[in-house]
Design a protein around this motif. Structure first.
Motif, PDB file in Angstrom:
ATOM      1  N   LYS A 160      -2.254 121.228  79.522  1.00  0.00           N
ATOM      2  CA  LYS A 160      -3.415 122.030  79.906  1.00  0.00           C
ATOM      3  C   LYS A 160      -4.609 121.739  79.008  1.00  0.00           C
ATOM      4  CE  LYS A 160      -4.678 126.924  80.609  1.00  0.00           C
ATOM      5  NZ  LYS A 160      -5.979 126.614  81.021  1.00  0.00           N
ATOM      6  N   GLU A 161      -4.381 121.678  77.699  1.00  0.00           N
ATOM      7  CA  GLU A 161      -5.472 121.452  76.751  1.00  0.00           C
ATOM      8  C   GLU A 161      -5.452 120.044  76.147  1.00  0.00           C
ATOM      9  OE1 GLU A 161      -6.361 124.804  74.103  1.00  0.00           O
ATOM     10  OE2 GLU A 161      -4.810 125.914  75.201  1.00  0.00           O
ATOM     11  N   PHE A 162      -4.687 119.139  76.734  1.00  0.00           N
ATOM     12  CA  PHE A 162      -4.628 117.753  76.272  1.00  0.00           C
ATOM     13  C   PHE A 162      -6.036 117.164  76.306  1.00  0.00           C
ATOM     14  CE2 PHE A 162      -3.521 113.201  77.170  1.00  0.00           C
ATOM     15  CZ  PHE A 162      -2.851 112.946  75.986  1.00  0.00           C
ATOM     16  N   PRO A 163      -6.446 116.424  75.258  1.00  0.00           N
ATOM     17  CA  PRO A 163      -7.830 115.937  75.176  1.00  0.00           C
ATOM     18  C   PRO A 163      -8.145 114.705  76.025  1.00  0.00           C
ATOM     19  CG  PRO A 163      -6.652 115.288  73.222  1.00  0.00           C
ATOM     20  CD  PRO A 163      -5.708 116.139  74.032  1.00  0.00           C
ATOM     21  N   ALA A 164      -7.515 114.594  77.176  1.00  0.00           N
ATOM     22  CA  ALA A 164      -7.825 113.564  78.165  1.00  0.00           C
ATOM     23  C   ALA A 164      -7.668 114.227  79.523  1.00  0.00           C
ATOM     24  CB  ALA A 164      -6.874 112.379  78.044  1.00  0.00           C
ATOM     25  N   ALA A 165      -8.413 113.749  80.511  1.00  0.00           N
ATOM     26  CA  ALA A 165      -8.325 114.325  81.852  1.00  0.00           C
ATOM     27  C   ALA A 165      -7.052 113.852  82.541  1.00  0.00           C
ATOM     28  CB  ALA A 165      -9.547 113.930  82.675  1.00  0.00           C
ATOM     29  N   VAL A 166      -6.307 114.803  83.104  1.00  0.00           N
ATOM     30  CA  VAL A 166      -5.075 114.494  83.827  1.00  0.00           C
ATOM     31  C   VAL A 166      -5.161 115.142  85.203  1.00  0.00           C
ATOM     32  CG1 VAL A 166      -2.554 114.645  83.841  1.00  0.00           C
ATOM     33  CG2 VAL A 166      -3.780 114.497  81.651  1.00  0.00           C
ATOM     34  N   THR A 167      -5.044 114.314  86.236  1.00  0.00           N
ATOM     35  CA  THR A 167      -5.068 114.798  87.616  1.00  0.00           C
ATOM     36  C   THR A 167      -3.812 114.292  88.310  1.00  0.00           C
ATOM     37  OG1 THR A 167      -7.488 114.689  87.630  1.00  0.00           O
ATOM     38  CG2 THR A 167      -6.393 114.849  89.770  1.00  0.00           C
ATOM     39  N   LEU A 168      -3.162 115.176  89.045  1.00  0.00           N
ATOM     40  CA  LEU A 168      -1.913 114.854  89.719  1.00  0.00           C
ATOM     41  C   LEU A 168      -2.078 115.076  91.215  1.00  0.00           C
ATOM     42  CD1 LEU A 168       1.159 114.263  89.015  1.00  0.00           C
ATOM     43  CD2 LEU A 168       1.484 116.722  89.338  1.00  0.00           C
ATOM     44  N   CYS A 169      -1.661 114.094  92.008  1.00  0.00           N
ATOM     45  CA  CYS A 169      -1.695 114.261  93.466  1.00  0.00           C
ATOM     46  C   CYS A 169      -0.347 113.910  94.054  1.00  0.00           C
ATOM     47  CB  CYS A 169      -2.815 113.428  94.083  1.00  0.00           C
ATOM     48  SG  CYS A 169      -2.460 111.670  94.243  1.00  0.00           S
ATOM     49  N   LEU A 183      -2.100 103.925  96.926  1.00  0.00           N
ATOM     50  CA  LEU A 183      -1.142 104.951  97.356  1.00  0.00           C
ATOM     51  C   LEU A 183      -0.059 104.331  98.242  1.00  0.00           C
ATOM     52  CD1 LEU A 183      -3.205 108.146  98.301  1.00  0.00           C
ATOM     53  CD2 LEU A 183      -1.252 108.050  96.759  1.00  0.00           C
ATOM     54  N   ALA A 184      -0.479 103.560  99.228  1.00  0.00           N
ATOM     55  CA  ALA A 184       0.471 102.965 100.165  1.00  0.00           C
ATOM     56  C   ALA A 184       1.420 101.991  99.471  1.00  0.00           C
ATOM     57  CB  ALA A 184      -0.268 102.256 101.299  1.00  0.00           C
ATOM     58  N   GLY A 185       0.880 101.215  98.539  1.00  0.00           N
ATOM     59  CA  GLY A 185       1.680 100.213  97.843  1.00  0.00           C
ATOM     60  C   GLY A 185       2.346 100.719  96.584  1.00  0.00           C
ATOM     61  N   ARG A 186       2.018 101.964  96.214  1.00  0.00           N
ATOM     62  CA  ARG A 186       2.565 102.565  94.988  1.00  0.00           C
ATOM     63  C   ARG A 186       2.295 101.680  93.786  1.00  0.00           C
ATOM     64  NH1 ARG A 186       8.146 104.566  97.864  1.00  0.00           N
ATOM     65  NH2 ARG A 186       7.075 105.782  99.439  1.00  0.00           N
ATOM     66  N   GLU A 187       1.051 101.178  93.728  1.00  0.00           N
ATOM     67  CA  GLU A 187       0.637 100.241  92.684  1.00  0.00           C
ATOM     68  C   GLU A 187      -0.087 100.961  91.559  1.00  0.00           C
ATOM     69  OE1 GLU A 187      -1.627  96.904  94.274  1.00  0.00           O
ATOM     70  OE2 GLU A 187      -0.831  97.387  96.244  1.00  0.00           O
ATOM     71  N   LYS A 188       0.135 100.501  90.352  1.00  0.00           N
ATOM     72  CA  LYS A 188      -0.583 100.996  89.179  1.00  0.00           C
ATOM     73  C   LYS A 188      -1.962 100.349  89.143  1.00  0.00           C
ATOM     74  CE  LYS A 188       1.134  99.512  85.436  1.00  0.00           C
ATOM     75  NZ  LYS A 188       1.962  99.250  84.244  1.00  0.00           N
ATOM     76  N   ILE A 245      -9.113 104.317  82.285  1.00  0.00           N
ATOM     77  CA  ILE A 245      -8.600 104.990  83.467  1.00  0.00           C
ATOM     78  C   ILE A 245      -7.234 104.389  83.772  1.00  0.00           C
ATOM     79  CG2 ILE A 245      -8.987 105.580  85.886  1.00  0.00           C
ATOM     80  CD1 ILE A 245     -11.175 106.648  83.942  1.00  0.00           C
ATOM     81  N   TYR A 246      -6.233 105.243  83.834  1.00  0.00           N
ATOM     82  CA  TYR A 246      -4.859 104.802  84.082  1.00  0.00           C
ATOM     83  C   TYR A 246      -4.328 105.598  85.265  1.00  0.00           C
ATOM     84  CZ  TYR A 246      -0.059 103.352  83.009  1.00  0.00           C
ATOM     85  OH  TYR A 246       1.194 102.801  83.063  1.00  0.00           O
ATOM     86  N   GLN A 247      -4.158 104.918  86.387  1.00  0.00           N
ATOM     87  CA  GLN A 247      -3.666 105.544  87.618  1.00  0.00           C
ATOM     88  C   GLN A 247      -2.304 104.939  87.914  1.00  0.00           C
ATOM     89  OE1 GLN A 247      -7.013 104.026  89.763  1.00  0.00           O
ATOM     90  NE2 GLN A 247      -8.054 105.993  89.779  1.00  0.00           N
ATOM     91  N   SER A 248      -1.311 105.806  88.057  1.00  0.00           N
ATOM     92  CA  SER A 248       0.042 105.299  88.214  1.00  0.00           C
ATOM     93  C   SER A 248       0.858 106.188  89.139  1.00  0.00           C
ATOM     94  CB  SER A 248       0.726 105.243  86.845  1.00  0.00           C
ATOM     95  OG  SER A 248       2.062 104.806  86.961  1.00  0.00           O
ATOM     96  N   PRO A 249       1.788 105.581  89.900  1.00  0.00           N
ATOM     97  CA  PRO A 249       2.705 106.396  90.685  1.00  0.00           C
ATOM     98  C   PRO A 249       3.545 107.262  89.735  1.00  0.00           C
ATOM     99  CG  PRO A 249       2.966 104.056  91.217  1.00  0.00           C
ATOM    100  CD  PRO A 249       2.054 104.150  90.046  1.00  0.00           C
ATOM    101  N   TRP A 250       3.951 108.422  90.234  1.00  0.00           N
ATOM    102  CA  TRP A 250       4.911 109.245  89.491  1.00  0.00           C
ATOM    103  C   TRP A 250       6.067 109.555  90.430  1.00  0.00           C
ATOM    104  CZ3 TRP A 250       6.027 114.549  90.419  1.00  0.00           C
ATOM    105  CH2 TRP A 250       5.195 115.198  91.329  1.00  0.00           C
ATOM    106  N   PHE A 251       7.198 109.826  89.813  1.00  0.00           N
ATOM    107  CA  PHE A 251       8.433 109.986  90.573  1.00  0.00           C
ATOM    108  C   PHE A 251       9.145 111.279  90.163  1.00  0.00           C
ATOM    109  CE2 PHE A 251       7.299 105.603  90.441  1.00  0.00           C
ATOM    110  CZ  PHE A 251       7.632 105.101  91.682  1.00  0.00           C
TER     111      PHE A 251
END
Length: 113
Positions: free
Chosen positions: A8-17, A63-68, A82-88
């Motif tokens: 919640k207060e981590f000093p980097a932005a985290v967004t989950l979809c 999203l479709a390819g589940r690519e980082k 910016i680090y965008q990655s699939p999560w499982f």
């Protein structure tokens, strides 16, 4: 105490979809970073709607390819990774997580063996 609340207060932005791009959660830094776009009100909306072309098409492909996807940007005098990655969850693809981390313009790089 729930130990996962640290984010919640981590000093980097985290967004989950989720796997369809619906925003499930944002930490405080992400809410502040997307304040002009609606901040916390973005939860429940599709993150694809936040991306103009050509970023939208690229994000759909990720999203479709589940690519980082990893890159740096500079905006308003601030450099970010910016680090965008699939999560499982239990081995099943569950969507994407995006980390937006402020980094210095000059930073050491170490090669370790």
């Amino acid at each position: 105490m729930n130990e996962l609340n640290w984010i919640k207060e981590f000093p980097a932005a985290v967004t989950l979809c989720d796997e369809d791009g619906i925003i499930l959660d944002m930490n405080d830094r992400a809410v502040k970073g997307y304040e002009k776009e609606g901040g916390r009100k973005l939860i429940g909306s599709n993150m694809l709607d936040c991306h103009p072309e050509p970023a939208r098409t690229k994000t759909e492909r990720l999203l479709a390819g589940r690519e980082k996807n990893v890159y740096t940007i500079e905006k308003n005098g601030v450099k970010k990774l910016i680090y965008q990655s699939p999560w499982f969850r239990n081995g099943q693809f569950s969507g994407f997580v995006e980390l937006s981390i402020e980094i210095p313009f000059e930073m050491p790089h170490f090669i370790r063996s």
